[in-house]
Scaffold this motif. Sequence first.
Motif, mmCIF file in Angstrom:
data_model
loop_
_atom_site.group_PDB
_atom_site.id
_atom_site.type_symbol
_atom_site.label_atom_id
_atom_site.label_comp_id
_atom_site.label_asym_id
_atom_site.label_seq_id
_atom_site.Cartn_x
_atom_site.Cartn_y
_atom_site.Cartn_z
ATOM 1 N N LEU A 240 102.326 43.848 24.988
ATOM 2 C CA LEU A 240 100.800 43.171 24.617
ATOM 3 C C LEU A 240 99.584 43.838 23.790
ATOM 4 N N LEU A 241 99.973 43.541 23.057
ATOM 5 C CA LEU A 241 98.717 44.442 21.825
ATOM 6 C C LEU A 241 98.783 46.010 21.503
ATOM 7 N N SER A 242 99.946 46.360 22.313
ATOM 8 C CA SER A 242 99.847 48.263 22.151
ATOM 9 C C SER A 242 100.035 48.299 21.530
ATOM 10 N N GLU A 243 101.258 47.851 20.452
ATOM 11 C CA GLU A 243 100.832 48.490 18.503
ATOM 12 C C GLU A 243 99.772 48.386 17.813
ATOM 13 N N TYR A 244 98.742 47.997 18.055
ATOM 14 C CA TYR A 244 97.708 48.228 17.597
ATOM 15 C C TYR A 244 96.422 49.084 18.406
ATOM 16 N N GLY A 245 97.284 49.774 19.438
ATOM 17 C CA GLY A 245 96.125 51.083 19.869
ATOM 18 C C GLY A 245 95.876 49.979 21.539
ATOM 19 N N VAL A 246 95.342 49.192 21.705
ATOM 20 C CA VAL A 246 95.097 48.587 22.528
ATOM 21 C C VAL A 246 95.029 49.074 23.951
ATOM 22 N N ARG A 247 94.550 49.856 24.307
ATOM 23 C CA ARG A 247 94.876 50.196 26.284
ATOM 24 C C ARG A 247 94.795 49.090 27.320
ATOM 25 N N PRO A 248 95.435 49.174 28.135
ATOM 26 C CA PRO A 248 95.417 48.059 29.257
ATOM 27 C C PRO A 248 94.311 48.319 30.054
ATOM 28 N N THR B 141 87.641 41.833 23.263
ATOM 29 C CA THR B 141 88.541 41.836 25.173
ATOM 30 C C THR B 141 89.016 40.943 25.354
ATOM 31 N N VAL B 142 90.629 40.957 25.022
ATOM 32 C CA VAL B 142 91.619 40.342 25.689
ATOM 33 C C VAL B 142 92.310 40.157 26.999
ATOM 34 N N TYR B 143 92.137 39.082 27.903
ATOM 35 C CA TYR B 143 92.057 39.303 29.147
ATOM 36 C C TYR B 143 94.005 38.765 29.705
ATOM 37 N N SER B 144 95.092 38.910 30.119
ATOM 38 C CA SER B 144 95.997 38.243 30.469
ATOM 39 C C SER B 144 96.276 38.108 31.928
ATOM 40 N N ASP B 145 96.685 36.635 31.750
ATOM 41 C CA ASP B 145 96.684 35.273 33.276
ATOM 42 C C ASP B 145 97.866 35.386 33.542
ATOM 43 N N ILE C 55 76.206 38.111 19.005
ATOM 44 C CA ILE C 55 77.473 38.417 20.687
ATOM 45 C C ILE C 55 77.380 39.762 20.960
ATOM 46 N N ALA C 56 77.471 39.788 21.957
ATOM 47 C CA ALA C 56 77.624 40.938 22.766
ATOM 48 C C ALA C 56 78.935 41.108 23.052
ATOM 49 N N GLU C 57 79.992 41.005 23.175
ATOM 50 C CA GLU C 57 80.968 40.281 23.026
ATOM 51 C C GLU C 57 81.758 39.288 23.551
ATOM 52 N N LEU C 58 83.088 39.311 23.236
ATOM 53 C CA LEU C 58 84.092 37.782 23.162
ATOM 54 C C LEU C 58 85.261 38.323 23.793
ATOM 55 N N VAL C 59 85.378 38.051 24.711
ATOM 56 C CA VAL C 59 86.508 37.920 25.758
ATOM 57 C C VAL C 59 87.300 36.409 25.667
ATOM 58 N N VAL C 60 88.714 36.637 25.510
ATOM 59 C CA VAL C 60 89.765 35.204 24.903
ATOM 60 C C VAL C 60 91.256 35.995 25.594
ATOM 61 N N GLU C 61 91.258 34.873 25.980
ATOM 62 C CA GLU C 61 93.578 34.649 26.495
ATOM 63 C C GLU C 61 93.996 34.580 24.958
ATOM 64 N N GLY D 139 91.214 44.893 14.782
ATOM 65 C CA GLY D 139 90.746 46.238 14.664
ATOM 66 C C GLY D 139 89.515 45.698 15.435
ATOM 67 N N ARG D 140 89.134 44.397 16.121
ATOM 68 C CA ARG D 140 88.073 44.707 17.420
ATOM 69 C C ARG D 140 88.699 44.696 18.617
ATOM 70 N N ILE D 141 89.177 44.318 19.026
ATOM 71 C CA ILE D 141 90.523 44.071 20.176
ATOM 72 C C ILE D 141 90.030 45.658 20.968
ATOM 73 N N THR D 142 89.022 45.676 21.546
ATOM 74 C CA THR D 142 88.913 46.683 22.300
ATOM 75 C C THR D 142 89.683 47.284 23.941
ATOM 76 N N ARG D 143 89.977 46.318 24.554
ATOM 77 C CA ARG D 143 91.014 46.007 25.655
ATOM 78 C C ARG D 143 91.483 45.064 25.862
ATOM 79 N N LEU D 144 93.008 45.352 26.898
ATOM 80 C CA LEU D 144 93.181 44.226 27.339
ATOM 81 C C LEU D 144 93.323 44.189 28.708
#
Length: 431
Positions: free
Chosen positions: A173-181, A133-137, A107-113, A155-160
Motif C-alpha cells: 500500500l502506497l509504496s509506489e509513492y515512496g511512502v515508508r511503512p 499520515t495513513v494508517y491501516s487497520d 492543521i499540523a497533521e491529517l491522519v486517515v484510513e 505528495g503529502r503522504i509522509t508515512r503508513l
Amino acid sequence: MTARTQVFYASTLFGAMTLAAALDEGVFGPRGDRRILLVSNNAAVPEITPALDEAPGFAALRSRFDEVRSWNEIIAPLHPSEWRARVVEVPLAGRLLASHLGLDGGIAELVVESIAVPPARTVAGLLRDCPVTVYSDGLMSYGPTRDPLPAEIAGRITRLLHLDLVPGLDPLLLSEYGVRPRTVSGDAFRRVLGEVTGSRSGGTGAEPGEAMILGQYLSALGILTPEEEDRLHADMLRALAARGCASVLFKPHPAAGRRHARRLRETAAALGVRLAVADETVPAESYFAALRPALVVGCFSTGLVTARRLFSLEAATSGTELVLERLAPYENSNRVPATIADALLPRLRADGSLEEPPPADLGALVRAVGYCMQSEAHPDLRDQARAYLDAHGPARYFKRQRLSALGLLPPVAPSPSPLGRLRRRLSRALS
C-alpha cells in the motif's frame, strides 16, 4: 498564539484503537494544542447503525482526543462512502469544513484510513495544507493501492502506520509513492484493547474456550449471494460440530446486519449446538482477549490473523477458494487479504479436521498477486511475478486471462465448439 490542530479520521472501533495505540507510543509526538477525532459511519444505512463513538468501549479512548466530531452530521443527508466534492466545489467546501472544525490556526497533521476511497479521500482533498499520515487497520495494507491518487494528495503522504500482522511481509500500500511503512506494536494495541474490553465479554453469555466464527459481509460486497454466505457460515458450524464443539460464538460483522445470525441459529438448533451471538459493535479482539476461544474460524477476516498473531489463538479459514474464484475484477482490494489468509492459515475441513496449507513463499506470492492487480503502479515487480509463476504455476491465486493480458502466459486458444468440430470432420470426410 493560534492553536494548531491534529485531525484524526476513523470509521471503525478497531481503527480508533490502532490510532490510540500509535498515540500512546508517541508516534504523533507530544500532545499539542488540539486533537480532533472525526468519526464516520459508513454502514449502508448509518441512520440505524451505531457509529464507532457510540460503541461499547469507546469511552476508554475518548480522553486521547480533545473533541469528537461526526462526518455524517457535517455532510448530512449525503452518504459518506458516496459523496465527494466536485472540483469547482473544493475551495468553498474546504473552507466550510475548516470553519466547522475551528481550524483557523491551520492543521499540523491529517491522519486517515483507506486513503484511496471516500470518505478519507474526500476529507484529504478538502483539508489541503498539511502533511497526511495513513494508517491501516487490517490485511489490506499488504495489497496495492486500490486507485491512483491525485498528486495533490499523494505528495503529502509522509508515512503508513500498520500493525505487524504478518511478520516479514512489507506493505505494498502506497509504496509506489515512496511512502515508508512504520509498525504500531502489538503490545501497545493489546494495552489499548485491555482498556476497551475491561472485564466485559460482550454480554452474550459465552463461555471461555468455545469456538468462534467470524462473520464478514461478503454478500453486501457482491462477492457471494446472501444464500451462499449463509451456507458458508452453516458449513463452518457443521465442521465445528463434527470437531466436537458443543457451543459456538458467532461474531457478526458490524456492516452485515443480523440476518446471518438468525439463519445460523436454525442450523445450530438442528445440530444441537448452543450458539451465542456476539455484539457486532464490539471488536472481535475483545472476545479473543476475554474468552480465549479454542478455535477461531472465518473466511479471510483480518480477525483471523489478529487472533493468531496478537493473541496466540488457533485460527482457520473456510471458503477462501470460492472467494478467490469469485472476486472480480481481479484488482478487487479484498484479493490480497484472501490470498494471505488462504496461504497462511490452516483450512477447516467438513469433518472438523484442520489441513495445513501447502508451503508457500508468502512474500513472493503477495508481490506476484500485487503486480497482477496493479501492474502499472508496480512495474518493478514484473520479474518477481514471472519468477513466482515459473516456479509455482498459476493455480488458485491467478486468472489465466489476466496473466495472458499481462504477457505472463501465452493466450489460451478457445476450445472449439461441438458444431465447429462437426464441421471440420464433415469437411475432412468430403475432401
